[in-house]
Scaffold this motif. Structure first.
Motif, PDB file in Angstrom:
ATOM      1  N   LEU A  57       0.961  -1.435  -0.106  1.00  0.00           N
ATOM      2  CA  LEU A  57       0.019   0.026   0.018  1.00  0.00           C
ATOM      3  C   LEU A  57       0.871   1.222  -0.040  1.00  0.00           C
ATOM      4  O   LEU A  57       0.417   2.408  -0.559  1.00  0.00           O
ATOM      5  N   MET A  58       2.165   1.201   0.584  1.00  0.00           N
ATOM      6  CA  MET A  58       3.025   2.380   0.489  1.00  0.00           C
ATOM      7  C   MET A  58       3.375   2.544  -1.072  1.00  0.00           C
ATOM      8  O   MET A  58       3.380   3.667  -1.418  1.00  0.00           O
ATOM      9  N   ALA A  59       3.676   1.096  -1.692  1.00  0.00           N
ATOM     10  CA  ALA A  59       4.254   1.402  -3.114  1.00  0.00           C
ATOM     11  C   ALA A  59       2.908   2.126  -4.022  1.00  0.00           C
ATOM     12  O   ALA A  59       3.129   2.896  -4.768  1.00  0.00           O
ATOM     13  N   GLY A  68      -1.496   7.836   2.435  1.00  0.00           N
ATOM     14  CA  GLY A  68      -2.392   6.931   2.902  1.00  0.00           C
ATOM     15  C   GLY A  68      -2.156   6.944   4.245  1.00  0.00           C
ATOM     16  O   GLY A  68      -1.522   7.944   4.967  1.00  0.00           O
ATOM     17  N   TYR A  69      -3.085   6.284   5.217  1.00  0.00           N
ATOM     18  CA  TYR A  69      -3.242   6.818   6.516  1.00  0.00           C
ATOM     19  C   TYR A  69      -3.047   5.257   7.335  1.00  0.00           C
ATOM     20  O   TYR A  69      -3.825   4.151   6.875  1.00  0.00           O
ATOM     21  N   VAL A  70      -2.359   5.051   8.541  1.00  0.00           N
ATOM     22  CA  VAL A  70      -2.340   4.020   9.320  1.00  0.00           C
ATOM     23  C   VAL A  70      -3.108   4.701  10.596  1.00  0.00           C
ATOM     24  O   VAL A  70      -2.840   5.326  11.234  1.00  0.00           O
ATOM     25  N   ILE A  71      -4.176   3.761  11.086  1.00  0.00           N
ATOM     26  CA  ILE A  71      -4.952   4.198  12.204  1.00  0.00           C
ATOM     27  C   ILE A  71      -5.109   3.029  13.269  1.00  0.00           C
ATOM     28  O   ILE A  71      -5.221   2.018  12.976  1.00  0.00           O
ATOM     29  N   PHE A  72      -4.510   3.379  14.365  1.00  0.00           N
ATOM     30  CA  PHE A  72      -4.094   2.477  15.371  1.00  0.00           C
ATOM     31  C   PHE A  72      -5.243   2.895  16.467  1.00  0.00           C
ATOM     32  O   PHE A  72      -5.649   3.805  17.101  1.00  0.00           O
ATOM     33  N   LEU A  73      -6.084   1.713  16.880  1.00  0.00           N
ATOM     34  CA  LEU A  73      -7.212   1.811  17.750  1.00  0.00           C
ATOM     35  C   LEU A  73      -6.911   0.943  19.015  1.00  0.00           C
ATOM     36  O   LEU A  73      -6.340   0.043  18.857  1.00  0.00           O
ATOM     37  N   ASP A  74      -7.340   1.631  20.157  1.00  0.00           N
ATOM     38  CA  ASP A  74      -7.112   0.747  21.362  1.00  0.00           C
ATOM     39  C   ASP A  74      -8.444   1.079  22.198  1.00  0.00           C
ATOM     40  O   ASP A  74      -8.896   2.366  22.469  1.00  0.00           O
ATOM     41  N   ILE A 119      -5.431  -0.059   7.889  1.00  0.00           N
ATOM     42  CA  ILE A 119      -4.427   0.803   6.831  1.00  0.00           C
ATOM     43  C   ILE A 119      -5.753   1.432   5.929  1.00  0.00           C
ATOM     44  O   ILE A 119      -6.409   0.787   5.093  1.00  0.00           O
ATOM     45  N   LEU A 120      -5.731   2.982   5.894  1.00  0.00           N
ATOM     46  CA  LEU A 120      -6.435   3.340   4.769  1.00  0.00           C
ATOM     47  C   LEU A 120      -6.050   3.549   3.362  1.00  0.00           C
ATOM     48  O   LEU A 120      -5.008   4.030   3.422  1.00  0.00           O
ATOM     49  N   ILE A 164       7.308   6.565   1.096  1.00  0.00           N
ATOM     50  CA  ILE A 164       8.712   6.724   1.135  1.00  0.00           C
ATOM     51  C   ILE A 164       8.939   6.395   2.641  1.00  0.00           C
ATOM     52  O   ILE A 164      10.284   6.279   3.008  1.00  0.00           O
ATOM     53  N   GLU A 165       8.219   6.390   3.750  1.00  0.00           N
ATOM     54  CA  GLU A 165       8.835   5.948   4.955  1.00  0.00           C
ATOM     55  C   GLU A 165       8.904   4.578   5.434  1.00  0.00           C
ATOM     56  O   GLU A 165       8.699   3.783   4.617  1.00  0.00           O
ATOM     57  N   ASN A 166       9.584   4.298   6.402  1.00  0.00           N
ATOM     58  CA  ASN A 166       9.798   3.262   6.807  1.00  0.00           C
ATOM     59  C   ASN A 166       8.901   2.560   7.577  1.00  0.00           C
ATOM     60  O   ASN A 166       8.010   3.198   8.522  1.00  0.00           O
ATOM     61  N   GLU A 167       8.402   1.484   7.274  1.00  0.00           N
ATOM     62  CA  GLU A 167       7.283   0.905   7.796  1.00  0.00           C
ATOM     63  C   GLU A 167       7.200   0.426   9.186  1.00  0.00           C
ATOM     64  O   GLU A 167       6.374   0.846   9.993  1.00  0.00           O
ATOM     65  N   LYS A 168       8.572   0.378   9.726  1.00  0.00           N
ATOM     66  CA  LYS A 168       8.394   0.263  11.301  1.00  0.00           C
ATOM     67  C   LYS A 168       8.073   1.375  12.079  1.00  0.00           C
ATOM     68  O   LYS A 168       7.487   1.738  13.086  1.00  0.00           O
TER      69      LYS A 168
END
Length: 439
Positions: A57-59, A68-74, A119-120, A164-168
């Motif tokens: 998805l980054m590619a 794109g966005y990563v949404i972290f839910l707790d 992952i949006l 272009i970011e590091n996935e970690k």
């Protein structure tokens, strides 16, 4: 299928084909893959599958030149569900929430415990604010699990990626933003920004101070007392207990550390410490001033404990204070979220001859209709009601609250008096008590 050249019995050259049934082998491989990439409880993809999908998805984001966005839910207060109703109910709640997420998003993952990640897709990136509001609005409604309704909100961290970011780093930053959202209050979303790194350093320091204080019998905490005055006589009628965290010359206000206290699970023992300290102080003052009363605030987290009333009773008995000289203040929002629970708690406090107080009133979230039925002896107004007294409507609103309380034989404490103008208004009002830093 294998093909082997052989000589037949009549010396002709032929090919021998051998077929194998690989169904079982394929099923085994699929089962192994499922174990590796799917969460066994919710049947959602897990964090290992996330690591694979985020790269593609980054590619895609880079190819489309989109975000794109990563949404972290707790989940907020999920531990209470397990503690009060058992792990079976907790598991059922996780399944219910996972079904909602799966129905609304293509790329959803369970990271373990009560953490989920979305992952949006870059093609939906412009909808990010609408999507976040959708999540928060849904979590503000109860989740139906069997015959139970569970109120379980969420804290959301969001990080943007462009390919272009590091996935970690992406998941680390999303996780960081989620924790900031949790510290900022329940059912809240926070987007990652570079300033969060500095905020996290301060938070880590504060967490170390809290843990050190808890380990050393609350050393580092201090309880201060802000008096409230009888408006008619100007004499001190009582005081409100206020906790502070002290580190050398630095004094931390509750707004600096209470959300972290709640997150770390220290609210009950710290609440008991404040109640016991304040009750002992009240008992000492009562030796010379029998009618002096001490007001202690009880957090929403404490109120959700099954044994909160027996706990309050035990702490007060331990100090020997006269119960009628203790005011227990409940925040207005507790009643807004659960009127039935609020009514029960206030009734039980009255049964023990403890004075129940509705605190921080007047922001508009609590209904006068609900308030009409609540067994409260005193109402303390929200401090910020006195921030803009140039507003004639606001002045009339405060007067309305005071008149309404008196019509119900409820005492009114006008709090937040922090300057001369507010003091003039308070002293000319019909409030029973006034309180604030001005005094």
């Amino acid at each position: 299928m294998l093909s082997t050249p052989v000589s037949w019995i009549d010396t002709k050259n032929i090919r021998l084909f051998t077929c194998f049934d690989v169904t079982a082998k394929k099923q085994y491989a699929e089962a192994v893959e499922k174990l590796a990439y799917l969460d066994s409880l919710t049947n959602l993809p897990n964090r290992y599958k996330f690591n694979t999908d985020i790269k593609s998805l980054m590619a895609k984001a880079q190819a489309l030149d989109k975000k794109g966005y990563v949404i972290f839910l707790d989940l907020d207060d999920f531990k209470l569900v397990n503690d009060l109703h058992g792990h079976d109910c907790g598991d059922s709640l996780l399944i219910t929430i996972s079904k909602f997420l799966k129905a609304n998003f293509t790329h959803v993952y369970r990271f373990g415990g009560d953490e989920f990640v979305i992952i949006l897709d870059p093609e939906r990136s412009e909808q990010i604010d609408t999507i976040l509001q959708l999540l928060l609005d849904r979590a503000n409604e109860p989740w139906e699990v069997g015959q139970h309704l569970f109120h379980c909100t969420i804290s959301v961290g969001v990080v943007e990626f462009c390919g272009i970011e590091n996935e970690k780093d992406i998941i680390k930053h999303a996780d960081m933003a989620m924790y900031d959202a949790k510290y900022s209050g329940k059912n809240h979303a926070q987007k990652y920004h570079t300033g969060l790194n500095e905020e996290n350093l301060l938070r880590d320091k504060t967490e170390s101070l809290l843990r050190e204080a808890m380990k050393n019998d609350f050393d580092g905490f201090t309880v201060l007392y802000q008096p409230f005055f009888r408006k008619d006589s100007g004499k001190i009628a009582g005081a409100e207990a206020l906790i502070r965290l002290v580190d050398g010359e630095t004094v931390f206000l509750p707004s600096d550390f209470l959300a972290l206290v709640d997150y770390l699970g220290f609210m009950m023992p710290i609440g008991n410490f404040v109640l016991e300290t304040a009750a002992r102080c009240c008992k000492k003052i009562n030796e010379t001033t029998p009618n002096f009363r001490m007001m202690v605030n009880i957090s929403e987290r404490q109120l959700k404990q099954k044994d909160i009333i027996p706990n309050i009773e035990a702490v007060l008995k331990k100090t020997g204070v006269v119960f009628s000289n203790i005011k227990i203040a409940l925040h207005e929002n507790v009643g807004f979220n659960n009127t039935e629970m609020m009514f029960h708690l206030l009734t039980e406090l009255r049964r023990l001859n403890i004075c129940p107080v509705l605190d921080n009133f007047g922001k508009g979230s609590f209904s006068y209709i609900n308030l009409d039925e609540l067994p409260v002896d005193m109402i303390s107004t929200a401090p910020n009601l006195l921030d803009n007294l140039e507003n004639k409507y606001l002045q009339d609103y405060i007067k309305l609250i005071i008149d309404w309380c008196h019509s119900k034989n409820i005492e009114l404490c006008l709090s937040g008096v922090e300057n001369e103008k507010a003091a003039e208004f308070a002293e000319s009002s019909k409030a029973d008590f006034i309180q604030g830093y001005y005094y």
